[in-house]
Design an enzyme around this catalytic site. Structure first.
Site, mmCIF file in Angstrom:
data_model
loop_
_atom_site.group_PDB
_atom_site.id
_atom_site.type_symbol
_atom_site.label_atom_id
_atom_site.label_comp_id
_atom_site.label_asym_id
_atom_site.label_seq_id
_atom_site.Cartn_x
_atom_site.Cartn_y
_atom_site.Cartn_z
ATOM 1 N N PRO A 132 48.435 -28.562 -13.083
ATOM 2 C CG PRO A 132 49.180 -30.755 -13.258
ATOM 3 C CD PRO A 132 49.285 -29.534 -12.400
ATOM 4 C CB CYS A 163 37.144 -3.673 -29.846
ATOM 5 S SG CYS A 163 38.385 -4.961 -29.616
ATOM 6 N NE ARG A 176 28.675 -23.406 -26.737
ATOM 7 C CZ ARG A 176 29.201 -22.215 -26.547
ATOM 8 N NH1 ARG A 176 28.465 -21.243 -26.018
ATOM 9 N NH2 ARG A 176 30.454 -21.968 -26.871
ATOM 10 C CB SER A 182 30.214 -10.706 -21.238
ATOM 11 O OG SER A 182 30.491 -10.969 -22.601
ATOM 12 C CE LYS A 238 45.026 -10.491 -65.267
ATOM 13 N NZ LYS A 238 46.087 -9.815 -66.069
ATOM 14 C CB ILE A 246 45.562 -23.744 -12.388
ATOM 15 C CG1 ILE A 246 45.262 -24.074 -10.921
ATOM 16 C CG2 ILE A 246 45.349 -22.259 -12.644
ATOM 17 C CD1 ILE A 246 46.108 -23.304 -9.932
#
Length: 566
Positions: free
Chosen positions: A276, A42, A21, A38, A434, A278
């Site tokens: 740096p 869970c 993107r 992907s 409340k 990685i």
């Protein structure tokens, strides 16, 4: 620019999508050793339990769909076997063909995740012993259950995966036992709040063998034995190891990257490693705890996604930083919901913080609207500064809403008293005028200005019974008769003003009711008439749940209770 990503799922896939993107021209290659780039970690226990019936629903993106949308080269069944930071190169093995090759990069992102902790115990190679971390693990368990129709299972470990799997296997009709060394489930919770989780598990027939050390596993003709230290073994048709996860950092270690606690990868606020070019994200990295500032390992999908976005931002020239992980999480426990954010009281004290807390049991919505259910909320704060440190809630409705409000308050650096000022949405089916979060703020505000003095469950056993103090229960006679704390005398709050002459004014008064509200009103009556009084935090409902649970845990062995019957 060529970017190589090691590992998919939450951290790696998010990084790849964000990179595209921000940079349409970058060459992006992802190597994933499993067949899934992907997927919803869970959701895995819910597929085993037939709540999710289509395995395709677990896959958020396929290599083909990801390439179609983002033009990212997704190489599944490809394992990165070595890193060469000086050469900006990785070695890769195609697990389907055995081919080995090398790939160069300008920037490298490590998202290897974590692997199930495998204790060095005899018998961990038994075919009927499983772990649950990947889609492949899930399919293996599901296939075993469908083919063998096991009637019982032992789960070693009582964290998120253990509880979710226990519920789903129990819903399939299996006899379930959870065994572990800690004396409570769900370590993010304090033991007093975990008591409600224990009670819910037992209510649904899950046996808890807590405080027992597993020493190994033995295959038998009838299944698997779990060998326990100083106890008779437990027997079941199958066993699942769910004792936690360990950062999968073999590649980083061999490449000489700096490591942190438990071998995790050290990163800076931009998710850069000691090399740096990685970066590392997800369950394999050491993070800063947002509340304590201490080094932590927090294996949750939310932080992994955010870290992937930040790494991609920094690679593309944005100055995004990761502030640390707060550990906000929620879990379904049969009919109950349990949620936590920040640091609990136990860990706050271990971190050297001077803490106080309020415990309350508000309704999920307006009491006059049908269907309201009680939740128990614990808010932990720093004594001098009133900084909110953490919160835990267990209940049946509206728990997720309140924990998110409290998580936001912690992130925003609000003072605990400021919870009273929050303008939260109200309609009778959803809340009260409340809100429970407001009520917690009111209580803390009262503590800060001296209107409220408290005593807690850990103080009850030390209360003197020699007449030097007055122990007062302000519930109705019927409530009192159904159960009370020894030594507390019953004067209902509505009769208190007329019976003040029964209470010596020179003695401090410790007051209890069912939830803490009537006893608070009683303390105001007493203070207004010249008494010194203390309100019991949480009420008798809280006390009863916690003490009954502690009795089950602490007296089981002493009473000769068979672990299989617990």
């Amino acid at each position: 620019m060529k970017i190589v990503i090691v590992g998919g799922v939450a951290g790696g896939a998010t990084t790849a999508a964000r990179l595209r993107r921000l940079d349409e021209q970058a060459e992006i290659v992802v190597f994933e050793r499993s067949g899934f780039i992907s997927y919803a970690n869970c959701g895995l226990p819910y597929y085993i339990g037939d709540v999710i019936t289509d395995s395709d629903q677990l896959t958020l993106q396929t290599p083909e769909s990801f390439h179609s949308r983002f033009r990212v080269s997704m190489k599944v069944h490809h394992e990165v076997t070595a890193l060469y930071p000086e050469k900006h190169m990785v070695s890769v093995k195609n697990l389907e063909t055995g081919e080995e090759f090398q790939e160069t990069y300008d920037k490298l992102i490590l998202s290897p995740g974590a692997k199930p902790t495998q204790p060095k115990l005899p018998g961990t190679n038994i075919d009927k012993l499983f772990t649950l971390r990947t889609v492949e693990d899930t399919l293996r368990i599901k296939d075993y259950i469908q083919k063998n129709q096991p009637k019982s299972a032992i789960l070693a470990g009582g964290g998120f995966i253990g509880l979710e799997l226990a519920e789903n296997l129990r819903e399939l009709g299996m006899d379930i036992t959870i065994v572990q060394r800690p004396k409570q489930l769900m370590n993010p919770f304090d033991s007093d709040m975990a008591a409600f989780i224990h009670n819910e598990m037992r209510k649904h027939g899950v046996k808890l063998a807590l405080g027992h050390t597993v020493e190994g596993f033995r295959e038998t003709q009838d299944g698997v034995q779990v060998l326990l230290k100083d106890e008779a073994p437990l027997q079941a048709d199958m066993v699942v190891l769910a004792i936690g996860v360990t950062p999968d950092t073999k590649l980083a270690k061999e490449a000489g990257l700096e490591l942190g606690i438990k071998g995790s990868i050290l990163v800076n606020e931009h998710m850069q490693t000691s090399a740096p070019d990685i970066y590392a994200v997800g369950d394999a990295v050491q993070v800063k705890h947002y509340v304590t500032g201490q080094a932590a390992l927090i294996s949750l999908a939310g932080p992994a996604n955010k870290q992937g976005r930040i790494a991609a931002d920094h690679i593309c020239g944005k100055n995004s930083t990761y502030p640390g992980s707060q550990g906000s999480s929620v879990i379904k426990v049969f009919d109950m919901t349990a949620a936590v954010t920040g640091v609990n009281e136990t860990n706050a004290r271990k971190a050297g913080l001077d803490v106080d807390k309020v415990i309350l049991s508000p309704m999920s919505h307006a009491g006059y609207y049908p269907g309201g259910k009680v939740m128990t909320m614990k808010v932990v704060f720093e004594k001098e500064t009133y900084r909110i440190l953490g919160a835990q809630i267990v209940g049946y409705e509206g728990v997720d809403k309140r924990i998110d409000v409290l998580a936001t308050a912690i992130h925003a650096g609000m003072k605990a008293q400021d919870l009273a000022k929050l303008d939260l949405a109200y309609a009778p089916p959803y809340s009260s005028a409340k809100d429970p979060v407001n009520l917690a703020g009111f209580m803390i505000e009262n503590i800060s200005d001296g209107t409220l003095k408290q005593f807690h469950i850990e103080d009850v056993k030390n209360l003197p019974h020699d007449g030097s103090v007055t122990l007062l229960d302000t519930r109705t006679p019927g409530e009192y008769q159904r159960g009370h704390v020894d030594g507390f005398v019953n004067i209902p709050v509505d009769n208190l003003r007329e019976r003040l002459d029964e209470i010596p004014k020179e003695k401090p008064v410790y007051v209890m009711c069912q939830s803490g509200l009537r006893s608070y009103i009683a303390t105001r009556i007493l203070e207004g008439n010249g008494y010194t009084s203390y309100n019991f935090s949480g009420g008798f409902r809280f006390y009863d749940a916690v003490m009954n649970d502690r009795c089950l845990i602490e007296t089981a062995t002493a009473c000769g209770m068979d672990l299989k019957e617990k």
